[in-house]
Structures are given as structure tokens and as C-alpha cells.
Design an enzyme around this catalytic site. Structure first.
Site, PDB file in Angstrom:
ATOM      1  N   HIS A  58     -15.091   8.138 -38.458  1.00 47.92           N
ATOM      2  CA  HIS A  58     -14.689   9.170 -39.420  1.00 47.92           C
ATOM      3  C   HIS A  58     -13.663  10.102 -38.789  1.00 47.92           C
ATOM      4  CE1 HIS A  58     -17.250   8.360 -42.782  1.00 47.92           C
ATOM      5  NE2 HIS A  58     -18.371   8.465 -42.093  1.00 47.92           N
TER       6      HIS A  58
ATOM      7  N   GLU B   9     -16.659   5.833 -46.283  1.00 42.84           N
ATOM      8  CA  GLU B   9     -17.851   5.311 -45.595  1.00 42.84           C
ATOM      9  C   GLU B   9     -17.680   3.830 -45.259  1.00 42.84           C
ATOM     10  OE1 GLU B   9     -20.416   6.735 -44.222  1.00 42.84           O
ATOM     11  OE2 GLU B   9     -19.581   8.634 -44.919  1.00 42.84           O
TER      12      GLU B   9
ATOM     13  N   GLU C 226     -19.748   7.148 -36.865  1.00 35.55           N
ATOM     14  CA  GLU C 226     -19.425   8.577 -37.017  1.00 35.55           C
ATOM     15  C   GLU C 226     -18.076   8.908 -36.379  1.00 35.55           C
ATOM     16  OE1 GLU C 226     -20.915  10.405 -39.038  1.00 35.55           O
ATOM     17  OE2 GLU C 226     -22.592   9.053 -39.382  1.00 35.55           O
TER      18      GLU C 226
END
Lengths: 199, 304
Positions: free
Chosen positions: B147, B218, B144
Site C-alpha cells: 500500500h 486491496e 501492507e
């Protein structure tokens, strides 16, 4: 001959779905995965819309002990924390226990209480190995039968909090139960738990 | 542990596909704008409104997400373990400590948001905390934070801007087709029809491109997160746990579900059918796990 698209027949009624548990219990017990089961429960809800259901505690004696199919199964009535009613049945003879569970469920169903019935729960003690390493001796395990889906699934709680369950053990058990001929719920998302079973 | 340097070895194939998609998106919308201007449709005004909305969303993303997801910011005292995991990872990314939030939900999930590392927020559900080990949770949070480090929110905001714009225009053209308007009543019915149909096509193609771009991001975050943790296997394990078959076994109680169903038209169990919808913008989990395992192998034994 034309069984290309369906791998197995879905049970036509509750008895057709419940009866194979006799074989499942025998197979799993002989394999040493579970210890013999003696207790089971039928859960239903009361909503004041059906006089038979409201009066069920007074009817159970005649349901269980009158007529040709009468058994020696003992019973207790319990309320749970969610406001549901339980008929807890106990019998040293598993065949009689299964028959009593079916009889109780069938009387509720045939007296207009089909929608009041939630599940039947069979209690086992797990004695098998998981993935060949963790020996989970004596872990309480339940085999839940959902009346609305006419299918079973195993439930291994690891605590009293919602969500506490041993999914890996359940998957292993379900596989063995399916192999023994039990109609296991195919949608895993429907394997809802029952935390705080009152027996 | 692994290197803390920010110069990760990027996957060249992934990068080229990502840039190609971005170029295609740019060309699509440039041609579309020219087309609308050619038809004499004043899109500047709509562009400004949608742009303002997108900028607002971009700058407020962390606050908006907190509001809409029911995430509650937690202090170090309330969640010491979670804070420790995030602090360690943030240090490795050379980024300031992000805000930490928890969502009270049994669905295993985690996300990060924020336009840049200075405004980042990491949120995890109670469900994921319960189901994953520290090593696995750390890998998920590492993904996460990747990102944030890769500035994916910016890319996503751009993509969203165009999708929002076309969807806004589609609605506008539709109502114009029905009732006329925009200063030239009735005259432009045919033009509106063409504009509507073209916008519809651009909307769908644009959305497909944005979705594929999201999927590339992703893979990118899987890669970066693994470089940071040095343990791609941990993320593969976590993905297997929270999205695999066993993860579909629910946390809900049958009795509560049945009581709720008495008042619902659509069964709650149908609505909650697994967590597949969470991954709709994500590449197939099996594919991600496969790539992570390959990366794990390369990290252990070196590139062949």
C-alpha cells in the site's frame, strides 16, 4: 412439516438443552475421541442482592443430597481469579454428574439467581486426531454450557493466558458434538473461553 | 526468492477498472463544483478549510494513526523478530526501514500508513502476532507495505477529501435550509434545498466510488505483496486464518464479558461480533484468496 426456516428446535429449558450431553459423551467416548468425564463445575457470581445466592454454600448439601433425586456426587466450593464462585462436582457416573449439574443450576435459577448463573463446564480429556495427523492425547477439553444462550460449545485451552486456545480442535469437536445431537452455539463469536478453571 | 525489481507485472484488467473509477470520481466532482458555482454558492472558502484539514491529515497520518489506534512504536530490542521481517521486506521494496508499532489487541489486524515510503509506519496487533506463523505474518506485512509502495495513502487522501467536502457541504446546506443565511436570508431556501439534495446524491455516489477504488487498491496490494514475497499462498493462508470461520472464535473470557455486560445496554458480544467490520472497505476475503491461489498457480507453473 413447516420446518423450512428452522433446522432444529431450540431447547425450551435448561434440562432440554443439557440432557443430550449424555448421548454426546457416549458417542464421542465410543468413537475414541474423549475419555470418560468425571468432573464438572457450575459458575455463578455473588452480588449481594440475593440472600439464597449469598448463602449457597450452606444450601448445597440439601440441594444435592435431600429428596428423591439425591446422588452420590461429591462437591467442592472454589473461588477463581476473576472473583466468581465455582461449585465443582465429581461423580464416576456421568449420568449422575449431569443430573447434579442440572440440579445445582436449577436451584440457583429458581431461587431468583437466574442472572447470577454464568455457565456449567464439563471436563473431558481429548484423545482424538485432528485432521488425521496430530494426535492430541490427553488434552484437557471442556464443554461449556451457557445458561443465557442455552447452548454448548467446546473449549480447548492451550495455556493460561486469555486467548490461548486450540480453535481448530474446537471446531472439529463441535462438529462431532452437534452430530451427536447437542445444541451447539451457532454464533462462534459467543464461544468465550474460561482461562484458569479451578479444577 | 522472488525478484526485487519494482517493475511488477500489473493486472491490466484491474488497472483499467481502477483508472475508470478515478476518472468517474473526477468527473463527478468537477460537475458537482460547476453545479454549485452555477447556483451561486461560494464553495471556495469551504474547499480551502476542508482542503487544509485533508492536507493536515495526509501529512500527519502516521502520527494520527499512532494516537488514535493506541499503537506504540517499538524498538528493535523490544521486537527483534518483527523488525527483522519488516527490514527484509523493506529492502525488497527498496524503501527505507519504516517505523514499527504494536497495538495491544487480541483482534488480529495489521496496517501501514504514511504518505510516502520515507514516512511509513507499519503496525501489527499482538493478536495477529500470536495467530500467524512467521511466513504468514511476513506476507501480511508485505501486503501492507505494498500500500505504501503503491502510494495508496495519496489516493485514499484524495478520495477522503471529496467525501469530507460533500459531507461538510451537506451539513452546511441543511442548517441553511432551516435557518437561512449565507448573506441572503430566506431568499435562497429553494436553492439550498436543491443544493442539499444534489450534494446528498453526490456524497453517496462519491463514497461508493471511493470504496470501490479502495477495494481495487486491496487487490493491487495483494498482487504487489505477492510479487515481492514470491509466495501468494502465504497471504491466502493468513487471510484464511484471520478472517475465516475459526477466527471468529473469540479471545475473551466469558466471566469478564458477563461482568461487563451487567453495565452495558448493548451486549459486548454483539459489539464484537467477529472482525467483519475491519474488512468493510476490503473485497470479499474468499475472492481475494481465490485470486491469490490463481497467482500462486501462475507463479509456480507459469501463465497458460
Amino acid at each position: 412439516m413447516f420446518r423450512i426456516f428452522t433446522s432444529h428446535k431450540s431447547p425450551k429449558n435448561d434440562w432440554e438443552a443439557i440432557e443430550p450431553i449424555l448421548r454426546t459423551e457416549k458417542v464421542l467416548r465410543e468413537k475414541g475421541e474423549i475419555t470418560p468425564a468425571r468432573r464438572a463445575g457450575v459458575i455463578y457470581r455473588v452480588n449481594g442482592a440475593n440472600a439464597f445466592i449469598d448463602n449457597l454454600p450452606n444450601e448445597i448439601d440439601s440441594i444435592l443430597y435431600d429428596g428423591a433425586g439425591s446422588t452420590k456426587t461429591s462437591y467442592q466450593l472454589k473461588d477463581d481469579s476473576v472473583g466468581m464462585k465455582w461449585i465443582v462436582l465429581e461423580d464416576g457416573n456421568f449420568q449422575d454428574l449431569v443430573s447434579s449439574v442440572y440440579t445445582v443450576g436449577n436451584s440457583i435459577s429458581s431461587n431468583g439467581g437466574k442472572n447470577n448463573l454464568i455457565a456449567a463446564v464439563f471436563e473431558f480429556y481429548f484423545s482424538g486426531e485432528i485432521n488425521g495427523k496430530t494426535k492430541k492425547l490427553g488434552l484437557r477439553t471442556y464443554c461449556i454450557y451457557r445458561y443465557d444462550r442455552r447452548a454448548f460449545y467446546p473449549f480447548v485451552p492451550t495455556g493460561d493466558k486469555e486467548g490461548d486456545r486450540d480453535r481448530a480442535s474446537e471446531a472439529v469437536l463441535a462438529n462431532d458434538m452437534r452430530k451427536s445431537g447437542l445444541n451447539i452455539e451457532t454464533a462462534l463469536t459467543e464461544w468465550m473461553g474460561l482461562w484458569g478453571i479451578p479444577f | 526468492m522472488s525478484s526485487t525489481s519494482k517493475s511488477f507485472k500489473r493486472d491490466p484488467k484491474l488497472l483499467s477498472r481502477m483508472y475508470l473509477t478515478m476518472i468517474m470520481l473526477g468527473v463527478l466532482y468537477a460537475v458537482f463544483t460547476l453545479f454549485l458555482l452555477r447556483l451561486g454558492i461560494p464553495i471556495t472558502f469551504v474547499g480551502i478549510i476542508v482542503g487544509a484539514m485533508a492536507i493536515f491529515q495526509y501529512y500527519m497520518s502516521d502520527k494520527l494513526v499512532l494516537k488514535s489506534s493506541g499503537a506504540k512504536e517499538v524498538s528493535e530490542k523490544q521486537e527483534p523478530k518483527l523488525h527483522e521481517i519488516i527490514k527484509t521486506l523493506a529492502d525488497r521494496y527498496n524503501m527505507p526501514m519504516p517505523k514499527v508499532a504494536v497495538i495491544d489487541s487480541a483482534v488480529p489486524n495489521a496496517f501501514a500508513t504514511g504518505r510516502n515510503p520515507d514516512n511509513a509506519l507499519v503496525a501489527v496487533t499482538t493478536g495477529i502476532q500470536k495467530r500467524l506463523s512467521t511466513r504468514e505474518l511476513s506476507a501480511v506485512i508485505g501486503h501492507e507495505l505494498a500500500h505504501v509502495a503503491n502510494r495508496d495513502i495519496r489516493v485514499l487522501a484524495m478520495g477522503n477529501f471529496f467525501v469530507m467536502l460533500t459531507s461538510f457541504l451537506m451539513t452546511m446546506f441543511f442548517w441553511n435550509m432551516l435557518f437561512g443565511g449565507m448573506g441572503r436570508r430566506r431568499e435562497g431556501g429553494g436553492v439550498m434545498m436543491i443544493a442539499y439534495l444534489v450534494t446528498m446524491v453526490v456524497y453517496f455516489v462519491g463514497q461508493m466510488l471511493v470504496l470501490s477504488l479502495t477495494r481495487y487498491r486491496e487487490y493491487g496490494a495483494d498482487h504487489t505483496g505477492s510479487e515481492i514475497s514470491g509466495d501468494p499462498g502465504a497471504l491466502a493462508d493468513a487471510l484464511g486464518k484471520i478472517s475465516g470461520t475459526i477466527a471468529q472464535i473469540p479471545d475473551q473470557d466469558l466471566r469478564k464479558m458477563q461482568t461487563a455486560n451487567a453495565f452495558l445496554i448493548i451486549s459486548a458480544s454483539l459489539k464484537n461480533s467477529g472482525s467483519a467490520n475491519l474488512f468493510s472497505t476490503h473485497p470479499p476475503v474468499e475472492e481475494r484468496i481465490k485470486k491469490l491461489r490463481e497467482l500462486e498457480h501462475r507463479m509456480k507453473y507459469g501463465a497458460r
